[in-house]
Scaffold this motif. Structure first.
Motif, mmCIF file in Angstrom:
data_model
loop_
_atom_site.group_PDB
_atom_site.id
_atom_site.type_symbol
_atom_site.label_atom_id
_atom_site.label_comp_id
_atom_site.label_asym_id
_atom_site.label_seq_id
_atom_site.Cartn_x
_atom_site.Cartn_y
_atom_site.Cartn_z
ATOM 1 N N ASN A 215 3.504 -7.384 6.176
ATOM 2 C CA ASN A 215 4.823 -6.297 5.834
ATOM 3 C C ASN A 215 4.816 -5.281 6.622
ATOM 4 O OD1 ASN A 215 6.060 -8.355 4.137
ATOM 5 N ND2 ASN A 215 5.126 -7.653 2.352
ATOM 6 N N LYS A 216 3.985 -5.259 7.659
ATOM 7 C CA LYS A 216 4.108 -4.202 8.594
ATOM 8 C C LYS A 216 3.139 -2.856 7.968
ATOM 9 C CE LYS A 216 8.560 -5.414 10.933
ATOM 10 N NZ LYS A 216 9.760 -4.934 11.535
ATOM 11 N N HIS A 217 2.307 -3.198 7.303
ATOM 12 C CA HIS A 217 1.451 -2.207 6.591
ATOM 13 C C HIS A 217 0.519 -1.631 7.698
ATOM 14 C CE1 HIS A 217 2.602 -3.163 2.660
ATOM 15 N NE2 HIS A 217 1.864 -4.311 2.551
ATOM 16 N N LYS A 218 0.106 -0.310 7.677
ATOM 17 C CA LYS A 218 -0.828 0.239 8.719
ATOM 18 C C LYS A 218 -2.071 0.388 8.028
ATOM 19 C CE LYS A 218 0.293 3.789 11.495
ATOM 20 N NZ LYS A 218 -0.056 3.305 12.480
ATOM 21 N N VAL A 219 -3.045 -0.309 8.672
ATOM 22 C CA VAL A 219 -4.503 -0.180 8.093
ATOM 23 C C VAL A 219 -5.289 0.785 8.894
ATOM 24 C CG1 VAL A 219 -6.656 -1.600 7.547
ATOM 25 C CG2 VAL A 219 -4.149 -2.685 7.034
#
Length: 308
Positions: A215-219
Motif C-alpha cells: 500500500n505504498k507505505h514508507k519504511v
C-alpha cells in the motif's frame, strides 16, 4: 547535541515526555541556517479567528496580549500517519545498565526515547501516531491517531516497556511484522527499532519488511546497536564468558583472539543489510546507542519531506 548537557537533572524515564521535548527543542534551536529549518513546525502567520471555526488552534497567549482572537497557521499540513514498531526482545535490553547510567544508554531505552522524540515532532505537526511492541508475543498495539489523549496513552505504554523486569524473551520478528503489516490499511510511514538479532532466514525477514511496504507505505529501519561492544568488540583480554540473553547459549573466549574476525563479520552483516534494504527501497539507518538522537531526527524529517 549532547543531551546530558541540557538535561543533567533529568535521568528517570518517568520524565519521558519532558526529556523528549528537551531533545527536540535542543535540536531545533541548533538548526538556524540548516536546510531543515522549515521542519521546525513553527507556524508561519496568524489570521483573525472567524466565528464558527474550530477553536483548536486559537493563540490564547496572543489573545491575552491583544484581546483579539487569532488562529495559528502552520507551514505544514501533511496529516502524516506514522506507526512506530519496537523490538522488545531480551537482546534489546543490552548493555546491562549500571546504577549511574541513564536508561537510554542501552538499546531498548534508546529506542523508547527515540520513539518519544519522534512522537513529539509528530504532535507538533498534528500528525497521527500508532505503536506496536513485540518480542516473542505481540505485546502492544495502538492504531494511528492524533489526539492528546492517544499521545499520552502511547507515552504511558513506552514507559511501561522500561518498567518491565528483564525476562528471557526471544524475537519472532517475522511473524509480528507480517501481523503489523496486515493492520496498516492507510498509507503511512512505518518506523522500526530493532537490533536485527534473529535466527530466522534472512529472505523471510526481507519478505516481512517488504510486506510492511505494501500500500505504498514508507519504511525506515533503525538498526539499534551498542557500538563499543557489539560492533567494535571492545573488551579487555581477560577470559570472558559470553551468554546469549535469548537462548542461554554460552561461549568462553579471550576477546583479543576473536576481535578481528568478529569485527569483519559484523561489518559484512551491516553492509549486507544496507544493500538488501536499498534494493527493496527501505531506508536502513544504523543507530549507535552511544550517539545522540540527531541522526534519528534528521532521517525522520528528510523522509517525511520526501513522503509526498
Amino acid at each position: 547535541m549532547k543531551i546530558e548537557s541540557q538535561i543533567e537533572k533529568i535521568s528517570s524515564f518517568q520524565h519521558l515526555e519532558l526529556l523528549a521535548n528537551q531533545v527536540v527543542e535542543g535540536f531545533i534551536s541548533g538548526m538556524h541556517k540548516s536546510p531543515f529549518h522549515g521542519f521546525s513546525a513553527e507556524f508561519a502567520e496568524h489570521k483573525v479567528y472567524n466565528v464558527g471555526e474550530s477553536t483548536k488552534h486559537i493563540d490564547w497567549k496572543l489573545f491575552a496580549k491583544t484581546d483579539r482572537l487569532y488562529t495559528k497557521q502552520f507551514e505544514e499540513e501533511t496529516n502524516l500517519r506514522c506507526h512506530i514498531i519496537i523490538d522488545n526482545s531480551s537482546s534489546m535490553h543490552f548493555p546491562k545498565l549500571k546504577g549511574s547510567q541513564h536508561f537510554y544508554e542501552n538499546k531498548i531505552g534508546f529506542s523508547v526515547l527515540a520513539s518519544a522524540v519522534l512522537m513529539n515532532l509528530l504532535k507538533k505537526q498534528r500528525d497521527a501516531v500508532g505503536l506496536s511492541v513485540f518480542s516473542d508475543t505481540y505485546e502492544y498495539y495502538a492504531p494511528e491517531k492524533g489526539s492528546d489523549r492517544h499521545h499520552r496513552m502511547i507515552l504511558n505504554a513506552l514507559e511501561n516497556v522500561l518498567k518491565e523486569s528483564v525476562v528471557k524473551k526471544s524475537t519472532d520478528t517475522i511473524t509480528y511484522l507480517h501481523q503489523i503489516a496486515e493492520k496498516m490499511h492507510r498509507r503511512s510511514m512505518i518506523i522500526l527499532f530493532t537490533d536485527m538479532f534473529q535466527t530466522a532466514d534472512e529472505d523471510k525477514l526481507l519478505s516481512a519488511l517488504q510486506h510492511l511496504k505494501h500500500n505504498k507505505h514508507k519504511v525506515i529501519l533503525f538498526h539499534v546497536f551498542d557500538g563499543k561492544t557489539e560492533f567494535s568488540f571492545d573488551f579487555d583480554n581477560a577470559p570472558r564468558k559470553f551468554i546469549d540473553v535469548e537462548t542461554g547459549d554460552e561461549i568462553s573466549v579471550f576477546a583479543e583472539n576473536v576481535k578481528s574476525a568478529y569485527e569483519h563479520q559484523v561489518a559484512l552483516y551491516f553492509k549486507k543489510l544496507d544493500m538488501s534494504c536499498a534494493q527493496n527501497k527501505i531506508m536502513y539507518v544504523p543507530a549507535n546507542v552511544r550517539e545522540d538522537f540527531e541522526k534519528i531526527i534528521l532521517t525522520y524529517l528528510t523522509e517525511k519531506h520526501n513522503f509526498g
